[in-house]
Design a protein around this motif. Structure first.
Motif, PDB file in Angstrom:
ATOM      1  N   LEU A 142       0.892  -1.343  -0.079  1.00  0.00           N
ATOM      2  CA  LEU A 142      -0.040   0.056  -0.060  1.00  0.00           C
ATOM      3  C   LEU A 142       1.000   1.171  -0.055  1.00  0.00           C
ATOM      4  O   LEU A 142       0.733   2.290  -0.644  1.00  0.00           O
ATOM      5  CB  LEU A 142      -0.812  -0.135   1.384  1.00  0.00           C
ATOM      6  CG  LEU A 142      -1.710   1.234   1.299  1.00  0.00           C
ATOM      7  CD1 LEU A 142      -2.652   1.476   0.188  1.00  0.00           C
ATOM      8  CD2 LEU A 142      -2.483   1.060   2.557  1.00  0.00           C
ATOM      9  N   HIS A 143       1.913   1.237   0.688  1.00  0.00           N
ATOM     10  CA  HIS A 143       2.671   2.236   0.735  1.00  0.00           C
ATOM     11  C   HIS A 143       3.493   2.589  -0.558  1.00  0.00           C
ATOM     12  O   HIS A 143       3.665   3.666  -1.075  1.00  0.00           O
ATOM     13  CB  HIS A 143       3.873   2.430   2.040  1.00  0.00           C
ATOM     14  CG  HIS A 143       4.895   3.352   2.075  1.00  0.00           C
ATOM     15  ND1 HIS A 143       6.173   3.306   1.320  1.00  0.00           N
ATOM     16  CD2 HIS A 143       4.681   4.447   2.587  1.00  0.00           C
ATOM     17  CE1 HIS A 143       6.850   4.289   1.798  1.00  0.00           C
ATOM     18  NE2 HIS A 143       6.186   5.108   2.570  1.00  0.00           N
ATOM     19  N   ASP A 144       3.723   1.495  -1.058  1.00  0.00           N
ATOM     20  CA  ASP A 144       4.633   1.578  -2.567  1.00  0.00           C
ATOM     21  C   ASP A 144       3.481   2.230  -3.482  1.00  0.00           C
ATOM     22  O   ASP A 144       3.953   3.042  -4.273  1.00  0.00           O
ATOM     23  CB  ASP A 144       4.885   0.287  -2.911  1.00  0.00           C
ATOM     24  CG  ASP A 144       6.188  -0.243  -2.190  1.00  0.00           C
ATOM     25  OD1 ASP A 144       6.977   0.707  -1.365  1.00  0.00           O
ATOM     26  OD2 ASP A 144       6.417  -1.556  -2.077  1.00  0.00           O
ATOM     27  N   ALA A 145       2.216   1.694  -3.471  1.00  0.00           N
ATOM     28  CA  ALA A 145       1.319   2.267  -4.203  1.00  0.00           C
ATOM     29  C   ALA A 145       1.130   3.721  -3.994  1.00  0.00           C
ATOM     30  O   ALA A 145       0.865   4.456  -4.922  1.00  0.00           O
ATOM     31  CB  ALA A 145       0.047   1.441  -4.248  1.00  0.00           C
ATOM     32  N   GLU A 146       0.928   4.219  -2.543  1.00  0.00           N
ATOM     33  CA  GLU A 146       0.731   5.641  -2.607  1.00  0.00           C
ATOM     34  C   GLU A 146       1.834   6.472  -2.838  1.00  0.00           C
ATOM     35  O   GLU A 146       1.771   7.528  -3.537  1.00  0.00           O
ATOM     36  CB  GLU A 146       0.551   5.797  -1.060  1.00  0.00           C
ATOM     37  CG  GLU A 146      -0.580   5.022  -0.493  1.00  0.00           C
ATOM     38  CD  GLU A 146      -0.783   5.329   1.213  1.00  0.00           C
ATOM     39  OE1 GLU A 146       0.454   5.699   1.659  1.00  0.00           O
ATOM     40  OE2 GLU A 146      -1.927   4.858   1.526  1.00  0.00           O
ATOM     41  N   THR A 147       3.011   5.989  -2.817  1.00  0.00           N
ATOM     42  CA  THR A 147       4.180   6.641  -3.366  1.00  0.00           C
ATOM     43  C   THR A 147       4.243   6.816  -4.986  1.00  0.00           C
ATOM     44  O   THR A 147       4.389   7.704  -5.570  1.00  0.00           O
ATOM     45  CB  THR A 147       5.526   6.013  -3.054  1.00  0.00           C
ATOM     46  OG1 THR A 147       5.963   5.846  -1.555  1.00  0.00           O
ATOM     47  CG2 THR A 147       6.883   6.694  -3.652  1.00  0.00           C
ATOM     48  N   SER A 148       3.886   5.515  -5.551  1.00  0.00           N
ATOM     49  CA  SER A 148       3.677   5.847  -7.078  1.00  0.00           C
ATOM     50  C   SER A 148       2.860   6.628  -7.427  1.00  0.00           C
ATOM     51  O   SER A 148       2.958   7.440  -8.435  1.00  0.00           O
ATOM     52  CB  SER A 148       3.447   4.181  -7.488  1.00  0.00           C
ATOM     53  OG  SER A 148       3.372   4.283  -8.970  1.00  0.00           O
ATOM     54  N   LEU A 149       1.567   6.539  -6.986  1.00  0.00           N
ATOM     55  CA  LEU A 149       0.557   7.553  -7.209  1.00  0.00           C
ATOM     56  C   LEU A 149       0.974   8.937  -6.917  1.00  0.00           C
ATOM     57  O   LEU A 149       0.564   9.762  -7.974  1.00  0.00           O
ATOM     58  CB  LEU A 149      -0.737   7.253  -6.291  1.00  0.00           C
ATOM     59  CG  LEU A 149      -1.908   8.124  -6.736  1.00  0.00           C
ATOM     60  CD1 LEU A 149      -2.388   7.959  -7.944  1.00  0.00           C
ATOM     61  CD2 LEU A 149      -3.055   7.530  -5.701  1.00  0.00           C
ATOM     62  N   SER A 150       1.668   9.262  -5.902  1.00  0.00           N
ATOM     63  CA  SER A 150       2.237  10.529  -5.580  1.00  0.00           C
ATOM     64  C   SER A 150       3.093  11.159  -6.938  1.00  0.00           C
ATOM     65  O   SER A 150       3.088  12.269  -7.056  1.00  0.00           O
ATOM     66  CB  SER A 150       2.881  10.575  -4.251  1.00  0.00           C
ATOM     67  OG  SER A 150       3.256  12.250  -4.123  1.00  0.00           O
ATOM     68  N   GLU A 151       4.106  10.235  -7.285  1.00  0.00           N
ATOM     69  CA  GLU A 151       4.843  10.392  -8.101  1.00  0.00           C
ATOM     70  C   GLU A 151       4.098  10.793  -9.591  1.00  0.00           C
ATOM     71  O   GLU A 151       4.470  11.801 -10.331  1.00  0.00           O
ATOM     72  CB  GLU A 151       5.951   9.539  -8.435  1.00  0.00           C
ATOM     73  CG  GLU A 151       7.113   9.189  -7.258  1.00  0.00           C
ATOM     74  CD  GLU A 151       7.879   7.992  -7.387  1.00  0.00           C
ATOM     75  OE1 GLU A 151       7.615   7.278  -8.208  1.00  0.00           O
ATOM     76  OE2 GLU A 151       8.831   8.100  -6.622  1.00  0.00           O
ATOM     77  N   HIS A 152       3.028   9.902  -9.819  1.00  0.00           N
ATOM     78  CA  HIS A 152       2.558   9.957 -11.036  1.00  0.00           C
ATOM     79  C   HIS A 152       1.552  11.254 -10.986  1.00  0.00           C
ATOM     80  O   HIS A 152       1.570  12.037 -12.079  1.00  0.00           O
ATOM     81  CB  HIS A 152       1.426   8.756 -11.224  1.00  0.00           C
ATOM     82  CG  HIS A 152       0.429   8.975 -12.261  1.00  0.00           C
ATOM     83  ND1 HIS A 152       0.924   8.576 -13.584  1.00  0.00           N
ATOM     84  CD2 HIS A 152      -0.906   9.232 -12.443  1.00  0.00           C
ATOM     85  CE1 HIS A 152      -0.189   8.867 -14.627  1.00  0.00           C
ATOM     86  NE2 HIS A 152      -1.064   8.989 -13.839  1.00  0.00           N
ATOM     87  N   ILE A 153       1.098  11.699  -9.993  1.00  0.00           N
ATOM     88  CA  ILE A 153       0.411  12.954  -9.935  1.00  0.00           C
ATOM     89  C   ILE A 153       1.231  14.082 -10.000  1.00  0.00           C
ATOM     90  O   ILE A 153       0.880  14.865 -10.984  1.00  0.00           O
ATOM     91  CB  ILE A 153      -0.294  13.146  -8.621  1.00  0.00           C
ATOM     92  CG1 ILE A 153      -1.410  12.225  -8.351  1.00  0.00           C
ATOM     93  CG2 ILE A 153      -0.760  14.518  -8.328  1.00  0.00           C
ATOM     94  CD1 ILE A 153      -2.072  11.769  -6.937  1.00  0.00           C
ATOM     95  N   THR A 154       2.575  13.931  -9.347  1.00  0.00           N
ATOM     96  CA  THR A 154       3.415  15.061  -9.513  1.00  0.00           C
ATOM     97  C   THR A 154       4.035  15.227 -11.079  1.00  0.00           C
ATOM     98  O   THR A 154       3.968  16.451 -11.733  1.00  0.00           O
ATOM     99  CB  THR A 154       4.553  14.804  -8.950  1.00  0.00           C
ATOM    100  OG1 THR A 154       4.504  14.972  -7.342  1.00  0.00           O
ATOM    101  CG2 THR A 154       5.733  16.000  -9.100  1.00  0.00           C
ATOM    102  N   ALA A 155       4.144  13.972 -11.941  1.00  0.00           N
ATOM    103  CA  ALA A 155       4.449  14.126 -13.183  1.00  0.00           C
ATOM    104  C   ALA A 155       3.380  14.425 -14.077  1.00  0.00           C
ATOM    105  O   ALA A 155       3.444  15.256 -15.026  1.00  0.00           O
ATOM    106  CB  ALA A 155       4.973  12.692 -13.740  1.00  0.00           C
ATOM    107  N   GLN A 156       2.029  14.241 -13.766  1.00  0.00           N
ATOM    108  CA  GLN A 156       0.926  14.685 -14.634  1.00  0.00           C
ATOM    109  C   GLN A 156       0.673  16.245 -14.369  1.00  0.00           C
ATOM    110  O   GLN A 156       0.609  16.962 -15.482  1.00  0.00           O
ATOM    111  CB  GLN A 156      -0.277  14.126 -14.122  1.00  0.00           C
ATOM    112  CG  GLN A 156      -1.476  14.290 -14.818  1.00  0.00           C
ATOM    113  CD  GLN A 156      -1.386  13.900 -16.230  1.00  0.00           C
ATOM    114  OE1 GLN A 156      -0.788  12.942 -16.348  1.00  0.00           O
ATOM    115  NE2 GLN A 156      -2.354  14.322 -17.014  1.00  0.00           N
ATOM    116  N   SER A 157       0.996  16.647 -13.269  1.00  0.00           N
ATOM    117  CA  SER A 157       1.069  18.162 -12.885  1.00  0.00           C
ATOM    118  C   SER A 157       1.851  18.741 -13.683  1.00  0.00           C
ATOM    119  O   SER A 157       1.887  19.873 -14.363  1.00  0.00           O
ATOM    120  CB  SER A 157       1.063  18.532 -11.308  1.00  0.00           C
ATOM    121  OG  SER A 157       0.055  17.859 -10.811  1.00  0.00           O
ATOM    122  N   ALA A 158       3.258  18.413 -13.829  1.00  0.00           N
ATOM    123  CA  ALA A 158       4.220  18.964 -14.716  1.00  0.00           C
ATOM    124  C   ALA A 158       3.944  18.958 -16.102  1.00  0.00           C
ATOM    125  O   ALA A 158       4.226  19.923 -16.911  1.00  0.00           O
ATOM    126  CB  ALA A 158       5.678  18.398 -14.287  1.00  0.00           C
TER     127      ALA A 158
END
Length: 533
Positions: free
Chosen positions: A352-368
């Motif tokens: 779950l922690h890894d999935a949350e980290t991946s989701l956070s990175e994806h959101i950051t990349a999407q925002s950029a």
């Protein structure tokens, strides 16, 4: 100063509305043959033989003919007639009878009544009412249900009618004959208290009443009791075949009508109580009503269950040890399984922690990425504005920078398309003039290239026009048979305008012949046939 007894002065012609009649029909009260009789134009009640005077507000609070024996007994003991009681007093009696039959499982009795209620005169120091001149009240020292009675019932005295009464042959079993002018006389029975013997015999009932009031989560209120008998469609103050502890639901023989709609039930409860539109009306009682059949069956089932339990305990005494050992083995297995499950839970937490980290990175990349796209769209917008010198405002922006920037580009694209369409239309109109023998190209790019050849079209046109001018001048000279000083040809001020026009007019039909004579072939362009002077 003694209070004035109004007597017959209170009575006037009954003013029962169609709305009241429809309500009595909906409650089933007026559907019983000859149970209710409506007055005509009389201003003073004159009930037919076998009828007594009552009121619409008495009927909707649980009264119906023939009346309940307990109510007949109260009227006899207190020396009252039905019209002496207020609507709130009628509701008190209805709630008491419903409480006894449906929630205590006993017949309403005089001893319990005296422990809770007493009578008092209704009126003011200057006026003593005859209609509604007696009020039944709860004793101040008794903890009883909060019925939430209204302070007053407006206009109830003007809605009187007649209800049928059975003749039981005994004076104390009948309602006293109607006398609208009879004065109300206070009796000692109004304040009668329960004797010690009566208190002892009713102590269990009073204890049960307190339990119904105060059992947490199962509190019973006066409004719930009122809603219960209205929902059951059984009039508490009517003489019935069966008490309420034998109530049989929809098939009960004492029901006057089918179930009321929820909105009609809530409206009626609010009408006879002090609840306003914001106060909720209970949809059901928190306490299950008493039922004699169910109670006997429950006791029998309880005894059987206890006997079966004892038998099972005797049979299982030998198996207790084996079961304990089996439980111990099962407990060890469950402990091992719990350890395994704990490891699985830890693994799930990590994933779950890894999935949350991946989701956070994806959101950051999407925002950029969205910011980069927005930057490019803004840049394109500035380029369009610099090229077209036009700025637009969105009539209904989405308040989303990305969507609004795309909307601006759509505006610019529309403007560019319209400009291209206009340019194509203009070039299409000029094309036949410059290229009379050519077919117009199908695409805008090919059409535009036609007007951008290697040679200068403007220079070519000027040459053609000059040629036509020279040809026309030569023609004119030849036709005039004059000697021309060519050095002075450009000085047009010396030429007489009238003679010049006449020469042009005369030479025009012979221009081609003259040019042919000189060996000059006229140009095929439209300008050669229309020389300008």
């Amino acid at each position: 100063m003694a209070a004035v007894d109004l007597g017959t002065a209170e009575w006037e012609r009954s003013k029962i509305t169609n709305q009241d009649i429809n309500l009595l029909k909906k409650l089933g009260i007026s559907k019983i043959p000859k149970a209710v009789c409506f007055p005509s134009e009389e201003s003073y009640p004159t009930p037919p033989m076998g009828y007594r005077v009552s009121f619409v507000d008495h009927l909707i609070r649980g009264l119906s003919a023939p009346i309940h024996p307990f109510l007949r007994g109260l009227l006899f003991v207190y020396g009252l007639q039905l019209h002496h009681l207020t609507p709130n007093s009628i509701l008190h009696i209805s709630i008491f009878i419903t409480l006894c039959e449906a929630f205590l499982g006993v017949q309403p009795n005089w001893a319990l009544w005296k422990r809770i209620f007493f009578c008092r005169r209704n009126g003011s120091p200057n006026v003593a009412y005859n209609i509604g001149g007696v009020v039944i009240s709860v004793r101040p020292t008794v903890n009883y249900f909060d019925v939430k009675l209204p302070d007053s019932v407006q206009g109830w005295r003007k809605k009187w009618l007649y209800i049928q009464e059975e003749n039981h042959g005994c004076a104390e079993d009948n309602i006293p004959p109607f006398d609208g002018a009879e004065k109300i006389l206070r009796r000692r029975s109004w304040d009668a208290e329960a004797t010690e013997e009566e208190k002892t015999s009713t102590e269990a009932l009073m204890t049960r009443i307190h339990e119904l009031q105060n059992t947490r989560g199962k509190e019973l209120s006066g409004i719930q009791i009122t809603a219960y008998f209205l929902r059951a469609r059984v009039q508490p103050l009517q003489a019935r075949k069966n008490p309420l502890w034998n109530y049989a639901g929809d098939e009960d023989t004492d029901r006057l009508s089918t179930n009321l709609e929820v909105k009609d039930l809530e409206k009626l409860v609010r009408r006879i109580s002090s609840l306003n539109k914001k106060d909720p009306v209970p949809s059901s009682c928190r306490v299950k009503p008493y039922n004699a059949t169910c109670a006997s069956q429950e006791k029998l089932a309880e005894v059987n269950e206890r006997a079966n339990t004892l038998a099972q305990k005797l049979e299982q005494s030998e198996e207790a040890r084996k079961k304990a050992e089996s439980d111990a083995v099962q407990a060890r297995r469950e402990a091992d399984k719990a350890k395994t499950d704990a490891a699985g839970v830890e693994d799930l937490r990590k994933r779950l922690h890894d999935a949350e980290t991946s989701l956070s990175e994806h959101i950051t990349a999407q925002s950029a990425r969205e910011e980069a796209i927005l930057k490019r769209l803004r840049s394109q917008n500035r380029r369009f504005v610099s090229k077209t010198s036009q700025e637009f405002e969105l009539e209904d922006p989405d308040n989303d920078p990305l969507l609004d920037a795309v909307s601006f580009l759509e505006f610019h694209g529309t403007e560019a398309r319209e400009g291209i369409d206009q340019a194509k239309a203009g070039l299409s109109r000029l094309f036949p003039y410059f290229f009379p023998k050519k077919e117009e190209p199908a695409t805008f790019l090919a059409l535009a290239k036609c007007f951008n050849p290697p040679e200068d079209l403007g220079l070519k046109m000027r040459h053609e026009n000059l040629k036509v001018a020279v040809e026309s001048t030569v023609a004119l000279v030849a036709d005039s048979q004059q000697t021309i000083d060519w050095a002075k040809v450009g000085d047009t001020e010396q030429i007489e305008q009238t003679k010049w026009r006449s020469l042009i007019k005369a030479a025009k039909p012979n221009t081609k012949k003259i040019l042919s004579y000189f060996g000059i072939k006229p140009s095929s362009t439209p300008s050669s046939s229309k020389p300008e002077v």
